[in-house]
Design an enzyme around this catalytic site. Structure first.
Site, mmCIF file in Angstrom:
data_model
loop_
_atom_site.group_PDB
_atom_site.id
_atom_site.type_symbol
_atom_site.label_atom_id
_atom_site.label_comp_id
_atom_site.label_asym_id
_atom_site.label_seq_id
_atom_site.Cartn_x
_atom_site.Cartn_y
_atom_site.Cartn_z
ATOM 1 N N GLU A 164 -0.580 1.349 -5.484
ATOM 2 C CA GLU A 164 -0.362 0.095 -4.762
ATOM 3 C C GLU A 164 -0.288 -1.095 -5.722
ATOM 4 O O GLU A 164 -1.123 -1.219 -6.613
ATOM 5 C CB GLU A 164 -1.525 -0.128 -3.784
ATOM 6 C CG GLU A 164 -1.817 1.095 -2.934
ATOM 7 C CD GLU A 164 -3.163 1.017 -2.228
ATOM 8 O OE1 GLU A 164 -3.585 -0.099 -1.890
ATOM 9 O OE2 GLU A 164 -3.789 2.065 -2.041
ATOM 10 N N HIS B 87 0.858 -1.206 0.000
ATOM 11 C CA HIS B 87 0.000 0.000 0.000
ATOM 12 C C HIS B 87 0.892 1.254 0.000
ATOM 13 O O HIS B 87 0.846 2.070 0.917
ATOM 14 C CB HIS B 87 -0.879 -0.065 1.249
ATOM 15 C CG HIS B 87 -2.088 0.806 1.247
ATOM 16 N ND1 HIS B 87 -2.030 2.167 1.086
ATOM 17 C CD2 HIS B 87 -3.396 0.491 1.398
ATOM 18 C CE1 HIS B 87 -3.259 2.654 1.158
ATOM 19 N NE2 HIS B 87 -4.107 1.654 1.346
HETATM 20 O O1 TA6 Z 1 -6.161 1.142 -0.822
HETATM 21 C C1 TA6 Z 1 -7.165 2.048 -0.680
HETATM 22 C C2 TA6 Z 1 -7.885 1.849 0.634
HETATM 23 O O2 TA6 Z 1 -8.460 0.574 0.694
HETATM 24 C C3 TA6 Z 1 -8.911 2.971 0.766
HETATM 25 O O3 TA6 Z 1 -10.200 2.586 0.485
HETATM 26 C C4 TA6 Z 1 -8.666 3.519 2.151
HETATM 27 O O4 TA6 Z 1 -9.569 3.214 3.089
HETATM 28 C C5 TA6 Z 1 -7.231 3.146 2.386
HETATM 29 O O5 TA6 Z 1 -6.960 1.949 1.733
HETATM 30 C C6 TA6 Z 1 -6.606 3.255 3.773
HETATM 31 O O6 TA6 Z 1 -7.001 2.264 4.642
HETATM 32 P P1 TA6 Z 1 -6.551 2.330 6.159
HETATM 33 O O7 TA6 Z 1 -7.161 1.119 6.793
HETATM 34 O O8 TA6 Z 1 -5.059 2.312 6.195
HETATM 35 O O9 TA6 Z 1 -7.089 3.633 6.709
#
Ligand code: TA6
Length: 321
Positions: free
Chosen positions: A293, A191
């Site tokens: 990502e 991520h």
């Molecule tokens: O990768 C995108 C995502 O799934 C978004 O929808 C957003 O919620 C983000 O990741 C961050 O997630 P987190 O649990 O780290 O706040």
């Protein structure tokens, strides 16, 4: 599963720490060192002589920093990031495993980013990238709590390597170690939060004609028509293939190469979401970050006992006009 005792783990860790320290002292320009990070959490620093470096916390197996030869930070890390388990670190490269987002029964983005990883003293051979200047091997095995959430034994090994041209490579290897003959399936993502000059000055290329799912439009499937995407509002979309992230103001292009990872996610929470829903992010931070990502989501990875999956991410930052 073969569970090692806590004492065994502590002893192994002390031996590995001593080994790493001795090796680091044996050279004028140490390639890696162990250090204490924020709130006393252990971190590994990978270096080369020209100011290039990377840092990885054992908490989450989480890369929090990647710097170029001018010492400039290339990853976004929130100034409000909470370095306190079990809260995941906001920024850097969180690892989403064994589940991406809420696509399954495990908590969102899985538990690997909430666990303390160990140094892996004796990883099985990995075809080495000859340009690697410094690397570290980490390992995660499930805790009793993890097994309640996701009843599968696994070994998750990750190598973080800094290359001679400053490229950062993360190689993940997940092995099914179930002893009851059971297969398991998982989804996964690196991520990555890139640091950008200004979100209105960046674009992502390499996506034309690709299908994507837009989370903000009920995960409906569309086909990208343009040769690049730019950002004017919240974005949460999923693509295939590798990508280029161009930052015009910084005259820099991030190249995201991926292997074993069919999908890509592009995310920016924009103003309202970061203010109202993301307490560990500054109100204006969305302007200076973009997540691109590398992931395996649409087709989960399935492993039989003894089988191993490998997913490799290589990031480089090159000058552009
Ligand atoms: O990768 C995108 C995502 O799934 C978004 O929808 C957003 O919620 C983000 O990741 C961050 O997630 P987190 O649990 O780290 O706040």
């Amino acid at each position: 599963m073969k569970m090692r005792s806590h004492r065994g783990r502590v002893e192994t860790r002390i031996i590995v720490l001593l080994l790493v320290t001795v090796l680091s002292m044996a050279t004028d320009c140490p390639s890696f060192e162990l250090a204490k990070g924020i709130n006393g959490l252990d971190k590994i620093v990978l270096r080369e002589c020209r100011s290039r470096s990377a840092e990885v916390y054992l908490y989450g197996g989480h890369v929090t920093s990647w710097k170029n030869e001018n010492g400039e930070e290339l990853l976004y890390l929130s100034s409000k990031a909470i370095f306190k388990p079990p809260k995941p670190i906001r920024g850097g490269i969180p690892l989403c495993f064994p589940q991406f987002s809420n696509y399954g029964p495990v908590k969102s983005h899985g538990f690997a980013r909430n666990r303390i990883w160990e140094l892996d003293a004796n990883p099985p051979p990995l075809p080495s990238n000859s340009s690697s200047i410094a690397f570290v091997d980490l390992i995660l095995r499930p805790t009793e709590d993890d097994l309640k959430m996701w009843p599968n034994n696994f070994e998750f090994r990750m190598r973080v390597a800094l290359g001679s041209e400053g490229e950062l490579t993360l190689t993940s290897r997940v092995r099914n170690t179930n002893s009851d003959g059971k297969r398991f399936s998982f989804t996964f993502a690196y991520h990555t939060y890139f640091s950008v000059s200004d979100i209105s000055e960046v674009r992502v290329e390499g996506l034309e004609t690709l299908d994507y799912l837009d989370k903000l439009r009920n995960r409906e499937r569309f086909t990208e028509q343009g040769d690049a995407i730019t950002f004017e509002s919240e974005a949460s979309i999923r693509f295939l293939r590798y990508l280029y992230l161009l930052d015009h103001e910084k005259k820099r292009t991030f190249v995201v190469r991926k292997e074993g990872l069919a999908d890509a996610v592009v995310w920016n929470p924009w103003d309202k979401k970061s203010k109202k829903k993301i307490s560990d992010m500054g109100d204006e931070d969305y302007k200076h970050m973009l997540c691109v990502e590398a992931a395996a989501i649409e087709r989960p990875i399935t492993l039989k006992p003894g089988e191993e999956w490998k997913g490799r991410l290589e990031l480089s930052a090159v000058p552009s006009c």
